[in-house]
Scaffold this motif. Structure first.
Motif, short mmCIF file in Angstrom:
data_model
loop_
_atom_site.label_atom_id
_atom_site.label_comp_id
_atom_site.label_asym_id
_atom_site.label_seq_id
_atom_site.Cartn_x
_atom_site.Cartn_y
_atom_site.Cartn_z
N ASP A 290 -27.68 32.03 -23.11
CA ASP A 290 -27.55 31.73 -21.68
C ASP A 290 -28.14 30.34 -21.46
O ASP A 290 -29.35 30.18 -21.27
N ALA A 291 -27.27 29.32 -21.49
CA ALA A 291 -27.70 27.93 -21.37
C ALA A 291 -27.11 27.30 -20.12
O ALA A 291 -26.66 26.15 -20.13
N LEU A 292 -27.07 28.08 -19.04
CA LEU A 292 -26.68 27.54 -17.73
C LEU A 292 -27.91 26.88 -17.12
O LEU A 292 -28.87 27.57 -16.74
N ILE A 293 -27.89 25.57 -17.04
CA ILE A 293 -29.02 24.81 -16.50
C ILE A 293 -28.68 24.37 -15.09
O ILE A 293 -27.72 23.63 -14.88
N ARG A 294 -29.45 24.85 -14.14
CA ARG A 294 -29.24 24.55 -12.72
C ARG A 294 -30.07 23.33 -12.36
O ARG A 294 -31.29 23.32 -12.56
N ILE A 295 -29.42 22.33 -11.78
CA ILE A 295 -30.07 21.04 -11.56
C ILE A 295 -30.13 20.73 -10.07
O ILE A 295 -29.09 20.59 -9.40
N ASP A 296 -31.35 20.64 -9.54
CA ASP A 296 -31.58 20.20 -8.17
C ASP A 296 -31.89 18.71 -8.24
O ASP A 296 -32.99 18.31 -8.65
N THR A 297 -30.95 17.88 -7.82
CA THR A 297 -31.10 16.43 -7.99
C THR A 297 -32.11 15.83 -7.02
O THR A 297 -32.42 14.64 -7.11
N THR A 298 -32.66 16.62 -6.11
CA THR A 298 -33.73 16.13 -5.23
C THR A 298 -35.10 16.23 -5.90
O THR A 298 -36.08 15.71 -5.37
N GLN A 299 -35.15 16.91 -7.05
CA GLN A 299 -36.41 17.08 -7.77
C GLN A 299 -36.46 16.14 -8.98
O GLN A 299 -35.44 15.88 -9.63
N PHE B 109 -22.14 16.66 -16.94
CA PHE B 109 -22.78 17.07 -15.70
C PHE B 109 -21.72 17.43 -14.67
O PHE B 109 -20.78 16.67 -14.43
N ALA B 110 -21.86 18.61 -14.06
CA ALA B 110 -20.88 19.09 -13.07
C ALA B 110 -21.48 19.00 -11.67
O ALA B 110 -22.40 19.75 -11.33
N PRO B 111 -20.97 18.08 -10.84
CA PRO B 111 -21.53 17.92 -9.48
C PRO B 111 -21.14 19.07 -8.56
O PRO B 111 -20.13 19.74 -8.76
N SER B 112 -21.96 19.27 -7.55
CA SER B 112 -21.70 20.30 -6.55
C SER B 112 -21.79 19.67 -5.16
O SER B 112 -21.86 18.43 -5.03
N VAL B 113 -21.79 20.50 -4.13
CA VAL B 113 -21.85 20.01 -2.74
C VAL B 113 -22.85 20.86 -1.96
O VAL B 113 -23.06 22.03 -2.27
N PRO B 114 -23.45 20.29 -0.92
CA PRO B 114 -24.37 21.08 -0.09
C PRO B 114 -23.63 22.16 0.70
O PRO B 114 -22.42 22.08 0.93
N ILE B 115 -24.36 23.17 1.10
CA ILE B 115 -23.83 24.20 1.99
C ILE B 115 -23.89 23.66 3.41
O ILE B 115 -24.95 23.27 3.90
N SER C 87 -23.91 24.82 -19.78
CA SER C 87 -23.42 24.08 -18.62
C SER C 87 -24.58 23.37 -17.95
O SER C 87 -25.69 23.91 -17.84
N LEU C 88 -24.33 22.16 -17.49
CA LEU C 88 -25.27 21.40 -16.68
C LEU C 88 -24.69 21.32 -15.27
O LEU C 88 -23.78 20.53 -15.00
N SER C 89 -25.19 22.16 -14.37
CA SER C 89 -24.58 22.35 -13.06
C SER C 89 -25.53 21.92 -11.94
O SER C 89 -26.64 22.46 -11.81
N GLN C 90 -25.08 20.97 -11.15
CA GLN C 90 -25.83 20.64 -9.95
C GLN C 90 -25.81 21.84 -9.01
O GLN C 90 -24.81 22.55 -8.89
N GLN C 91 -26.94 22.07 -8.33
CA GLN C 91 -27.05 23.24 -7.47
C GLN C 91 -27.59 22.85 -6.10
O GLN C 91 -28.57 22.11 -5.99
N PHE C 92 -26.93 23.37 -5.06
CA PHE C 92 -27.43 23.29 -3.69
C PHE C 92 -27.62 24.71 -3.18
O PHE C 92 -26.78 25.59 -3.44
N SER C 93 -28.71 24.93 -2.46
CA SER C 93 -29.05 26.30 -2.05
C SER C 93 -29.38 26.36 -0.56
O SER C 93 -29.77 25.37 0.06
N ALA C 94 -29.23 27.55 -0.01
CA ALA C 94 -29.62 27.83 1.37
C ALA C 94 -29.92 29.32 1.46
O ALA C 94 -29.44 30.12 0.64
N SER C 95 -30.71 29.69 2.45
CA SER C 95 -31.11 31.09 2.61
C SER C 95 -30.77 31.59 4.02
O SER C 95 -30.68 30.81 4.97
#
Length: 297
Positions: free
Chosen positions: A35-44, A137-143, A284-292
């Motif tokens: 399991d090498a899914l690496i979640r990347i928060d680019t603000t950190q 690197f796989a970019p993502s988008v904010p919620i 996978s190197l995946s950019q991640q955006f999160s919200a709760s």
């Protein structure tokens, strides 16, 4: 069973009072699972990039932690690399560690090193066998928005969550939406290129009971087409069971980590003549955006 759109199932029931049917499960040899899914928060500035390694068993067997002899990530266009070591007290879990040439601090990788346009290579050795994967690197988008809807599709006790995000324009995009509670939704922008996409997701009251005050954490991860197809295959196999798509495999879903032990040139990477030369899991190197969202009545 969770649902997004209305599905009609035909249930065919066959009964017999006397016949006994023996089913051959046709167990295969254990496979390494990575399991090498690496979640990347680019603000950190730093990214936690632990990797979990385990070993599949029989159809009804439990997944067990595995030990590897070597593991590292490197860029294809530079000599620096990130080596991994076992995490003390956590069997099967490996973490980055710092060397004079590795971009690692406090067992975390410097985020900027993970987000370039380079190709990233992953190597792992297990019981004398060498395995390899490559990705970018796989970019993502904010919620854009996340809110609770009015109710369920089939049951008024089900909880509806409405999520909206805006696709990256002028390119083909794939995303993996982590809906918490081991629920995932792969999506591609074929029908909403460059536009805002809004959808409802319903949490089944029996399978995922949510009460007022409970928190639902939603994330959107970047993906490429191969990872998108891989996750679709896992979800079809697991049917979003209690353990989600990362439960004990009931069928072999091929990821992107292949056995290169007998390959002289890793550019010949597709293993067309070696269809069984792979392990389970994905890199996978995946950019991640999160919200709760806090559930209301």
């Amino acid at each position: 069973m969770r649902y997004i759109t209305l599905l009609i199932a035909l249930l065919l029931v066959f009964t017999s009072c006397e016949d006994v049917i023996d089913v051959d499960l046709n167990d295969e040899d254990p496979r390494l699972i990575v399991d090498a899914l690496i979640r990347i928060d680019t603000t950190q500035q730093l990214t936690a990039a632990n990797i979990k390694v385990s070993l599949s068993s029989s159809f009804f067997g439990e997944i067990q932690p595995a030990e590897v002899e070597n593991m590292f990530i490197q860029k294809s266009d530079e000599s620096g690399f990130v080596p991994y070591e076992a995490v003390p007290g956590e069997p099967g879990v490996y973490r980055p560690f710092a060397t004079t040439v590795s971009p690692v601090t406090d067992n975390k990788i410097v985020t900027s090193w993970l987000t370039s346009e380079s190709e990233y290579l992953f190597f792992v050795t297990h019981q004398g066998q060498d395995y390899f994967a490559r990705t970018t690197f796989a970019p993502s988008v904010p919620i854009d928005t996340i809110e609770q809807g009015d109710g369920g599709l089939f049951d008024e006790d089900d909880k509806e969550v409405i999520i909206a995000f805006t696709d990256i324009p002028e390119q083909e995009n794939y995303y993996l939406i982590d809906l918490d509670f081991n629920e995932y939704l792969p999506t591609e922008d074929r029908f909403y290129p460059g536009q805002q996409f809004e959808f409802s997701y319903f949490y089944d009251a029996e399978d995922t009971p949510l009460n007022p005050g409970d928190t639902v954490d939603i994330s959107i991860l970047g993906a490429n087409e191969q990872f998108y197809d891989y996750m679709n295959g896992l979800l079809e196999q697991s049917e979003q069971g209690d353990n989600g798509p990362f439960q004990t495999p009931t069928a072999t879903v091929r990821g992107n980590i292949l056995n290169i032990t007998d390959i002289d040139n890793i550019d010949q990477f597709d293993n067309l003549n070696r269809p069984d030369a792979f392990i389970l899991g994905y890199f996978s190197l995946s950019q991640q955006f999160s919200a709760s969202l806090i559930i209301e009545e």
